[in-house]
Motif scaffolding. Sequence first.
Motif, mmCIF file in Angstrom:
data_model
loop_
_atom_site.group_PDB
_atom_site.id
_atom_site.type_symbol
_atom_site.label_atom_id
_atom_site.label_comp_id
_atom_site.label_asym_id
_atom_site.label_seq_id
_atom_site.Cartn_x
_atom_site.Cartn_y
_atom_site.Cartn_z
ATOM 1 N N ALA A 230 -69.205 -12.143 31.918
ATOM 2 C CA ALA A 230 -68.855 -10.813 30.860
ATOM 3 C C ALA A 230 -70.094 -9.838 30.964
ATOM 4 O O ALA A 230 -69.767 -8.563 30.930
ATOM 5 N N ASP A 231 -71.237 -10.347 31.203
ATOM 6 C CA ASP A 231 -72.577 -9.524 31.365
ATOM 7 C C ASP A 231 -72.421 -8.737 32.616
ATOM 8 O O ASP A 231 -72.416 -7.646 33.049
ATOM 9 N N LEU A 232 -72.036 -9.569 33.901
ATOM 10 C CA LEU A 232 -71.971 -9.045 35.150
ATOM 11 C C LEU A 232 -70.861 -7.963 35.445
ATOM 12 O O LEU A 232 -71.064 -6.953 36.150
ATOM 13 N N TYR A 233 -69.838 -8.584 35.006
ATOM 14 C CA TYR A 233 -68.740 -7.330 35.098
ATOM 15 C C TYR A 233 -68.608 -6.156 34.515
ATOM 16 O O TYR A 233 -68.679 -5.031 34.906
ATOM 17 N N GLN A 234 -69.563 -6.286 33.294
ATOM 18 C CA GLN A 234 -70.040 -5.024 32.611
ATOM 19 C C GLN A 234 -70.925 -4.126 33.476
ATOM 20 O O GLN A 234 -70.875 -2.900 33.536
ATOM 21 N N ARG A 235 -71.910 -4.785 34.069
ATOM 22 C CA ARG A 235 -72.889 -3.916 34.533
ATOM 23 C C ARG A 235 -72.391 -3.432 35.975
ATOM 24 O O ARG A 235 -72.808 -2.411 36.086
ATOM 25 N N ILE A 236 -71.352 -3.918 36.661
ATOM 26 C CA ILE A 236 -70.692 -3.252 37.640
ATOM 27 C C ILE A 236 -69.609 -2.570 37.255
ATOM 28 O O ILE A 236 -68.826 -1.930 38.189
ATOM 29 N N GLY A 237 -69.213 -2.224 36.288
ATOM 30 C CA GLY A 237 -68.357 -1.070 35.808
ATOM 31 C C GLY A 237 -67.057 -1.793 35.489
ATOM 32 O O GLY A 237 -65.835 -1.074 35.522
ATOM 33 N N LYS A 238 -66.678 -3.217 35.658
ATOM 34 C CA LYS A 238 -65.419 -3.684 35.561
ATOM 35 C C LYS A 238 -65.384 -4.089 34.071
ATOM 36 O O LYS A 238 -65.350 -5.513 33.780
ATOM 37 N N THR A 239 -64.880 -3.021 33.351
ATOM 38 C CA THR A 239 -64.955 -3.437 31.803
ATOM 39 C C THR A 239 -63.732 -4.378 31.319
ATOM 40 O O THR A 239 -63.838 -4.984 30.672
ATOM 41 N N GLU A 240 -62.636 -4.161 32.269
ATOM 42 C CA GLU A 240 -61.239 -4.958 31.742
ATOM 43 C C GLU A 240 -61.717 -6.525 32.063
ATOM 44 O O GLU A 240 -61.451 -7.472 31.325
ATOM 45 N N GLU A 241 -62.390 -6.722 33.208
ATOM 46 C CA GLU A 241 -62.520 -8.276 33.696
ATOM 47 C C GLU A 241 -63.611 -8.871 32.626
ATOM 48 O O GLU A 241 -63.557 -9.878 32.234
ATOM 49 N N SER A 242 -64.605 -7.694 32.319
ATOM 50 C CA SER A 242 -65.646 -8.365 31.449
ATOM 51 C C SER A 242 -65.045 -8.602 29.767
ATOM 52 O O SER A 242 -65.427 -9.846 29.379
ATOM 53 N N GLN A 243 -64.121 -7.864 29.399
ATOM 54 C CA GLN A 243 -63.540 -8.154 28.291
ATOM 55 C C GLN A 243 -62.587 -9.366 28.167
ATOM 56 O O GLN A 243 -62.558 -10.067 27.256
ATOM 57 N N GLY A 244 -62.042 -9.685 29.485
ATOM 58 C CA GLY A 244 -61.287 -10.820 29.759
ATOM 59 C C GLY A 244 -62.470 -12.053 29.392
ATOM 60 O O GLY A 244 -61.872 -12.982 28.877
ATOM 61 N N ALA A 245 -63.406 -12.152 30.107
ATOM 62 C CA ALA A 245 -64.385 -13.022 29.928
ATOM 63 C C ALA A 245 -64.964 -13.242 28.339
ATOM 64 O O ALA A 245 -65.005 -14.580 28.352
ATOM 65 N N ARG A 246 -65.229 -12.124 27.979
ATOM 66 C CA ARG A 246 -65.402 -12.244 26.326
ATOM 67 C C ARG A 246 -64.431 -12.903 25.674
ATOM 68 O O ARG A 246 -64.509 -13.831 24.623
ATOM 69 N N ASN A 247 -63.122 -12.555 25.811
ATOM 70 C CA ASN A 247 -61.947 -12.826 25.062
ATOM 71 C C ASN A 247 -61.962 -14.471 25.395
ATOM 72 O O ASN A 247 -61.554 -15.117 24.350
ATOM 73 N N ALA A 248 -61.978 -14.847 26.421
ATOM 74 C CA ALA A 248 -62.017 -16.130 26.705
ATOM 75 C C ALA A 248 -62.848 -17.082 25.965
ATOM 76 O O ALA A 248 -62.607 -18.116 25.671
ATOM 77 N N LEU A 249 -64.147 -16.394 25.837
ATOM 78 C CA LEU A 249 -65.376 -17.231 25.547
ATOM 79 C C LEU A 249 -65.196 -17.081 23.855
ATOM 80 O O LEU A 249 -65.331 -18.133 23.067
ATOM 81 N N ALA A 250 -64.558 -16.216 23.489
ATOM 82 C CA ALA A 250 -64.181 -15.925 21.746
ATOM 83 C C ALA A 250 -62.966 -17.012 21.395
ATOM 84 O O ALA A 250 -63.143 -17.584 20.587
ATOM 85 N N ALA A 251 -62.050 -17.259 22.491
ATOM 86 C CA ALA A 251 -61.129 -18.296 22.221
ATOM 87 C C ALA A 251 -61.547 -19.667 22.081
ATOM 88 O O ALA A 251 -60.806 -20.557 21.275
ATOM 89 N N ILE A 252 -62.532 -19.870 22.995
ATOM 90 C CA ILE A 252 -63.331 -21.159 22.986
ATOM 91 C C ILE A 252 -63.673 -21.352 21.856
ATOM 92 O O ILE A 252 -63.786 -22.620 21.099
ATOM 93 N N SER A 253 -64.365 -20.480 20.879
ATOM 94 C CA SER A 253 -65.137 -20.581 19.706
ATOM 95 C C SER A 253 -64.073 -20.745 18.683
ATOM 96 O O SER A 253 -64.259 -21.634 17.911
ATOM 97 N N VAL A 254 -63.008 -19.938 18.814
ATOM 98 C CA VAL A 254 -61.921 -20.223 17.664
ATOM 99 C C VAL A 254 -61.247 -21.610 17.858
ATOM 100 O O VAL A 254 -61.281 -22.080 16.611
#
Length: 328
Positions: free
Chosen positions: A295-319
Amino acid sequence: MQKRRIIAILIAFVLTIAATAMWSATTLERDGDPDANLLEDSGSVAGDVNENGEVTKKKGGNKVARIFAAPFKAFGRLFKGKDDRFQRMTESDAAKFESVGVARIDDSRYPEARKVSTSGSAKQHLESGRAFLQDGRINEAISELSTAASLDPRLGDAHNLLGVAYAQKGLQDRAKESYERAVKAEPEDAQTLNNLGFSLYQNGNYRAAIDRLKRAVKLAPRDERILNNLGLALCRIGRFEEAYKNFARAGGELRGNLNVAKMLERFGREEEAIKYYEGARRVDPHSSIALRRLADLYQRIGKTEESQGARNALAAISVEANVALSGK
């Protein structure tokens, strides 16, 4: 139910940000080798050990990192300056310990303190030095082990433990010299080769470190610490795929991918690090470490969609975890 889900997602997002910040700080203000600390954070072991297989590095300061049991305790009030702060042992101090016996006054703090002997056989001094090391009395250990090594230069254990003691004092050059003498005395001892290899690694002599560590691996092909040390050294000369094989051999594919990814990230090679974090994600889709870093690295290199996908996956695990807990 929808409200609870939204709250759970928000909590997961906050935890993700906090965990990422904590992960980034795990190698700051910690004792020991920074690269070895990175491996520890993913559950791997690295570094040098004494003859009992105990880690010789000092305890780390960050609570997030995995804490390894160090075999040596704090060494009291030795080497304090006028400002009452600890002072590092110098080369001249070490030379004094090698040639002069050390005495200690017994008091209420040390009711059964051992005395440094000025007589006896090499093996007796070796055992005394070993006992001092186990008690955390590094200065006395150096004196006894130096005496043992002088009386019997072929006593590999004395040289090896002397290297351990010097490493504890931060005298890396002297530690390396002692490990070299230990290897000369016992060239087929895997742990001594590991200690020398890791000492060379810490001094930046990576190719020589790889040579010693490969010899150690041949003698102890399943030793996780030696394999990880070899992986670290291979990373330092850019042989990342070979490093991955050693990391994976030591701790499995997940740790292998995570360790290489962390080293690449340390070197600023973020896109290559992503490749290995994605490898870790394929092995374990629920790996929170891999998802946070992606999530962090994709955000750094400008791949916001992939970054959000990783964040969503992490949030789903928490849920999922929250639902599982609420259902109990």
